[in-house]
Design an enzyme around this catalytic site. Structure first.
Site, PDB file in Angstrom:
ATOM      1  N   SER A 124      34.144  40.515  35.975  1.00 29.08           N
ATOM      2  CA  SER A 124      33.065  40.344  36.958  1.00 29.08           C
ATOM      3  C   SER A 124      31.874  39.686  36.297  1.00 29.08           C
ATOM      4  CB  SER A 124      32.663  41.731  37.470  1.00 29.08           C
ATOM      5  OG  SER A 124      31.442  41.665  38.174  1.00 29.08           O
ATOM      6  N   TYR A 148      30.195  51.104  35.900  1.00 25.98           N
ATOM      7  CA  TYR A 148      31.180  50.138  36.431  1.00 25.98           C
ATOM      8  C   TYR A 148      31.207  48.885  35.561  1.00 25.98           C
ATOM      9  CZ  TYR A 148      32.950  46.210  39.111  1.00 25.98           C
ATOM     10  OH  TYR A 148      33.627  45.067  39.483  1.00 25.98           O
ATOM     11  N   LYS A 152      34.173  47.015  32.805  1.00 26.39           N
ATOM     12  CA  LYS A 152      34.637  45.616  32.731  1.00 26.39           C
ATOM     13  C   LYS A 152      34.440  45.069  31.315  1.00 26.39           C
ATOM     14  CE  LYS A 152      35.965  45.205  36.965  1.00 26.39           C
ATOM     15  NZ  LYS A 152      37.394  45.280  37.251  1.00 26.39           N
TER      16      LYS A 152
HETATM   17  P1  NAD Z   1      39.326  46.723  46.259  1.00 27.15           P
HETATM   18  O1  NAD Z   1      38.793  48.097  46.083  1.00 27.15           O
HETATM   19  O2  NAD Z   1      39.431  46.176  47.630  1.00 27.15           O
HETATM   20  O3  NAD Z   1      40.770  46.594  45.562  1.00 27.15           O
HETATM   21  C1  NAD Z   1      41.120  47.344  44.422  1.00 27.15           C
HETATM   22  C2  NAD Z   1      42.483  47.968  44.687  1.00 27.15           C
HETATM   23  O4  NAD Z   1      42.878  48.724  43.560  1.00 27.15           O
HETATM   24  C3  NAD Z   1      42.473  48.903  45.894  1.00 27.15           C
HETATM   25  O5  NAD Z   1      43.538  48.577  46.756  1.00 27.15           O
HETATM   26  C4  NAD Z   1      42.667  50.295  45.267  1.00 27.15           C
HETATM   27  O6  NAD Z   1      43.339  51.167  46.137  1.00 27.15           O
HETATM   28  C5  NAD Z   1      43.454  49.949  44.010  1.00 27.15           C
HETATM   29  N1  NAD Z   1      43.325  50.922  42.918  1.00 27.15           N
HETATM   30  C6  NAD Z   1      42.183  51.405  42.362  1.00 27.15           C
HETATM   31  N2  NAD Z   1      42.485  52.255  41.370  1.00 27.15           N
HETATM   32  C7  NAD Z   1      43.849  52.325  41.290  1.00 27.15           C
HETATM   33  C8  NAD Z   1      44.776  53.034  40.475  1.00 27.15           C
HETATM   34  N3  NAD Z   1      44.387  53.897  39.522  1.00 27.15           N
HETATM   35  N4  NAD Z   1      46.092  52.834  40.683  1.00 27.15           N
HETATM   36  C9  NAD Z   1      46.532  51.981  41.630  1.00 27.15           C
HETATM   37  N5  NAD Z   1      45.714  51.289  42.434  1.00 27.15           N
HETATM   38  C10 NAD Z   1      44.384  51.463  42.270  1.00 27.15           C
HETATM   39  O7  NAD Z   1      38.458  45.761  45.337  1.00 27.15           O
HETATM   40  P2  NAD Z   1      38.396  44.177  45.296  1.00 27.15           P
HETATM   41  O8  NAD Z   1      37.095  43.754  45.848  1.00 27.15           O
HETATM   42  O9  NAD Z   1      39.642  43.605  45.827  1.00 27.15           O
HETATM   43  O10 NAD Z   1      38.309  43.974  43.729  1.00 27.15           O
HETATM   44  C11 NAD Z   1      39.466  43.767  42.940  1.00 27.15           C
HETATM   45  C12 NAD Z   1      39.067  43.774  41.481  1.00 27.15           C
HETATM   46  O11 NAD Z   1      38.076  42.769  41.277  1.00 27.15           O
HETATM   47  C13 NAD Z   1      38.456  45.082  40.998  1.00 27.15           C
HETATM   48  O12 NAD Z   1      38.900  45.332  39.686  1.00 27.15           O
HETATM   49  C14 NAD Z   1      36.958  44.793  41.022  1.00 27.15           C
HETATM   50  O13 NAD Z   1      36.259  45.565  40.080  1.00 27.15           O
HETATM   51  C15 NAD Z   1      36.919  43.318  40.659  1.00 27.15           C
HETATM   52  N6  NAD Z   1      35.717  42.634  41.166  1.00 27.15           N
HETATM   53  C16 NAD Z   1      35.419  42.680  42.487  1.00 27.15           C
HETATM   54  C17 NAD Z   1      34.272  42.037  42.959  1.00 27.15           C
HETATM   55  C18 NAD Z   1      33.900  42.091  44.413  1.00 27.15           C
HETATM   56  O14 NAD Z   1      32.767  41.744  44.754  1.00 27.15           O
HETATM   57  N7  NAD Z   1      34.779  42.460  45.322  1.00 27.15           N
HETATM   58  C19 NAD Z   1      33.457  41.342  42.072  1.00 27.15           C
HETATM   59  C20 NAD Z   1      33.809  41.306  40.723  1.00 27.15           C
HETATM   60  C21 NAD Z   1      34.955  41.952  40.286  1.00 27.15           C
HETATM   61  C1  UD1 Z   2      26.762  43.909  43.330  1.00 29.31           C
HETATM   62  C2  UD1 Z   2      26.850  44.831  42.150  1.00 29.31           C
HETATM   63  C3  UD1 Z   2      27.676  44.149  41.058  1.00 29.31           C
HETATM   64  C4  UD1 Z   2      29.045  43.757  41.605  1.00 29.31           C
HETATM   65  C5  UD1 Z   2      28.842  42.851  42.820  1.00 29.31           C
HETATM   66  C6  UD1 Z   2      30.130  42.462  43.473  1.00 29.31           C
HETATM   67  C7  UD1 Z   2      24.821  46.212  42.157  1.00 29.31           C
HETATM   68  C8  UD1 Z   2      23.510  46.457  41.467  1.00 29.31           C
HETATM   69  N1  UD1 Z   2      25.517  45.165  41.666  1.00 29.31           N
HETATM   70  O1  UD1 Z   2      26.155  42.730  42.894  1.00 29.31           O
HETATM   71  O2  UD1 Z   2      27.845  45.005  39.956  1.00 29.31           O
HETATM   72  O3  UD1 Z   2      29.786  43.058  40.612  1.00 29.31           O
HETATM   73  O4  UD1 Z   2      28.045  43.558  43.793  1.00 29.31           O
HETATM   74  O5  UD1 Z   2      30.772  43.583  43.991  1.00 29.31           O
HETATM   75  O6  UD1 Z   2      25.235  46.912  43.042  1.00 29.31           O
HETATM   76  N2  UD1 Z   2      21.233  42.815  49.205  1.00 29.31           N
HETATM   77  C9  UD1 Z   2      20.311  43.170  50.159  1.00 29.31           C
HETATM   78  N3  UD1 Z   2      20.630  44.161  51.033  1.00 29.31           N
HETATM   79  C10 UD1 Z   2      21.826  44.809  51.015  1.00 29.31           C
HETATM   80  C11 UD1 Z   2      22.780  44.439  50.033  1.00 29.31           C
HETATM   81  C12 UD1 Z   2      22.434  43.443  49.134  1.00 29.31           C
HETATM   82  O7  UD1 Z   2      19.212  42.603  50.213  1.00 29.31           O
HETATM   83  O8  UD1 Z   2      22.059  45.718  51.828  1.00 29.31           O
HETATM   84  C13 UD1 Z   2      20.906  41.713  48.272  1.00 29.31           C
HETATM   85  C14 UD1 Z   2      20.930  42.104  46.813  1.00 29.31           C
HETATM   86  O9  UD1 Z   2      19.667  42.550  46.393  1.00 29.31           O
HETATM   87  C15 UD1 Z   2      21.367  40.783  46.156  1.00 29.31           C
HETATM   88  C16 UD1 Z   2      22.269  40.134  47.196  1.00 29.31           C
HETATM   89  O10 UD1 Z   2      21.914  40.728  48.437  1.00 29.31           O
HETATM   90  O11 UD1 Z   2      20.252  39.951  45.956  1.00 29.31           O
HETATM   91  C17 UD1 Z   2      23.741  40.359  46.941  1.00 29.31           C
HETATM   92  O12 UD1 Z   2      23.983  41.747  46.785  1.00 29.31           O
HETATM   93  P1  UD1 Z   2      25.468  42.350  46.591  1.00 29.31           P
HETATM   94  O13 UD1 Z   2      26.351  41.821  47.648  1.00 29.31           O
HETATM   95  O14 UD1 Z   2      25.336  43.824  46.476  1.00 29.31           O
HETATM   96  O15 UD1 Z   2      25.955  41.711  45.220  1.00 29.31           O
HETATM   97  P2  UD1 Z   2      25.295  41.774  43.751  1.00 29.31           P
HETATM   98  O16 UD1 Z   2      23.923  42.297  43.798  1.00 29.31           O
HETATM   99  O17 UD1 Z   2      25.467  40.440  43.139  1.00 29.31           O
END
Ligand code: NAD
Ligand code: UD1
Length: 357
Positions: A124, A148, A152
């Site tokens: 991430s 969290y 990572k």
């Molecule tokens: P998500 O929660 O929708 O998907 C994660 C999946 O992993 C879920 O289906 C959950 O049930 C499964 N899971 C969690 N722990 C498990 C375990 N112990 N055994 C088996 N399955 C398990 O999340 P996502 O948004 O699809 O994110 C996927 C990955 O990308 C995650 O590792 C997350 O940290 C990373 N990531 C997500 C974002 C984002 O904004 N969505 C940003 C950066 C990184």
């Molecule tokens: C958040 C997480 C980050 C994670 C990422 C993707 C925090 C502090 N950081 O980041 O660790 O990797 O999501 O899952 O939670 N915002 C609002 N109102 C809201 C929600 C968000 O104003 O209700 C603003 C935030 O201040 C930011 C932007 O929208 O400026 C995006 O927010 P968000 O979607 O939560 O993503 P990140 O802050 O980048």
């Protein structure tokens, strides 16, 4: 030969499964559904017309993970499974460390035992902490702001140690910026549990009338309109990035990190405006205090992914908003309460969907 997708029922995983199947890959999904709904798997099949094996197991259960490798000819793993809520990670850090870190260690131990050494890992942009400047390139210093983020960062280091110990491994660390949007069918999308923490799902739930108004976290940042700037990326572009990373790990050894972002930043208010245009809905908002731990500005330098993976994000902010809205409108309650047609009811009830325990 199959690709194992851990966390394949989740938001990014489900979109990646669609792209993998469309590209002709065989896949095996492993998920414990702690933050997802098996219905997403039906939808993947609906979109692609493909069936695939799914194991409903926890990554921490080494024996069962081992069984997956015994029963399938796995050539590489795309590892999404993990917990991802920043606030929750502050309340239950040990659970986050155990689930995310131990889960990854178990996976790698089993991979090693079966001589499968190709891995694409979901990292991430959070590993950059509060960046000193933007765009952010992969060489920027790394730090974590919460448990969290630390999972990572630690997993990245663990995987580097693994590679140092055995140069036969090939690992891509994908640092995602802010994934939003949904598949253009409106059949799969982000289905957050409870009140969303992230901006786009919050906006869509305000627009659909489930939430009253958006709280904009701060308008005094040193940005064009004072609100925070992020690099929003369409989840389908992100999914395609995994296929390019898979090509890379399949054809080389080593470990490398890649930013997956667009390289463009949009403010919170710009996102509200773009979403209003796409949905023709008003998004009511109020300005509140900044959220602790938020960076003012974060956007990627995506050049390395272009040069080394041959990948560039293509979809516009308009398309991201349109697709997020389509998903929200078609599924106001996410995957819950789906009005299932008989065929899908049959799939879920008869167990012919290959959910294996
Ligand atoms: P998500 O929660 O929708 O998907 C994660 C999946 O992993 C879920 O289906 C959950 O049930 C499964 N899971 C969690 N722990 C498990 C375990 N112990 N055994 C088996 N399955 C398990 O999340 P996502 O948004 O699809 O994110 C996927 C990955 O990308 C995650 O590792 C997350 O940290 C990373 N990531 C997500 C974002 C984002 O904004 N969505 C940003 C950066 C990184
Ligand atoms: C958040 C997480 C980050 C994670 C990422 C993707 C925090 C502090 N950081 O980041 O660790 O990797 O999501 O899952 O939670 N915002 C609002 N109102 C809201 C929600 C968000 O104003 O209700 C603003 C935030 O201040 C930011 C932007 O929208 O400026 C995006 O927010 P968000 O979607 O939560 O993503 P990140 O802050 O980048």
């Amino acid at each position: 030969m199959a690709i194992l997708v851990t966390g394949g029922a989740g938001y990014i995983g489900s979109h990646t499964c669609v792209e993998l199947l469309n590209a002709g890959h065989e896949i095996v999904v492993l998920d414990n559904f702690i933050n997802s709904n098996p219905e997403s798997l039906n939808r993947i099949s609906e979109i692609t017309g493909c069936m695939f094996k799914t194991y409903s197991i926890d990554l921490l259960d080494k024996e069962k993970v081992d069984q997956v490798f015994e029963e399938n000819d796995i050539e590489a793993v795309i590892h999404f499974a993990g917990l991802k809520a920043v606030g929750e990670s502050l309340s239950i850090p040990l659970h986050y460390y155990h689930n995310n870190i131990t889960g990854t260690v178990v996976l790698c131990e089993v991979m090693k035992r079966h001589n499968v050494k190709k891995l694409v890992f979901s990292s991430s942009a959070t590993v950059y902490g509060i960046p000193k400047q933007c765009p952010i390139s992969e060489e920027f210093p790394l730090s974590a702001l919460n448990p969290y983020g630390r999972t990572k960062l630690m997993i990245e280091e663990i995987l580097r140690d693994l590679y140092v110990s055995d140069n036969a491994w090939s690992i891509a660390l994908l640092r995602y910026f802010n994934p939003i949007g949904a598949h253009k069918s409106g059949l799969i999308g982000e289905d957050p549990n409870g009140i969303p923490n992230n901006l786009m799902p919050y906006i869509t739930q305000v627009a659909v009338g489930k939430l009253k108004e958006l709280s904009v976290f701060g308008n005094q940042y040193p940005t064009k309109d004072g609100t925070g700037i992020r690099d929003y990326i369409h989840v389908v572009d992100l999914a395609v990035g995994h296929l390019r990373a898979l090509d890379k790990v399949s054809n080389s050894t080593g470990i490398d990190a890649f930013n997956l972002g667009t390289g463009k930043g949009y403010s919170v208010l710009e996102m509200v405006e773009a979403f209003e245009k796409a949905s023709l809905k008003k998004v009511h908002y109020k300005i509140v205090d900044e959220r602790h731990g938020d960076a003012a500005v974060s956007y990627a330098d995506p050049l390395k992914a272009k040069q080394e993976l041959g990948w560039v994000a293509e979809k516009s902010i308009e398309e991201m908003c349109e697709d997020s809205w389509k998903w929200q409108m078609k599924n106001p309650n996410g995957y819950k309460n789906r009005i299932v047609d008989e065929e899908n009811l049959h799939k879920v009830n008869s167990g012919d969907f290959f959910i294996l325990n």
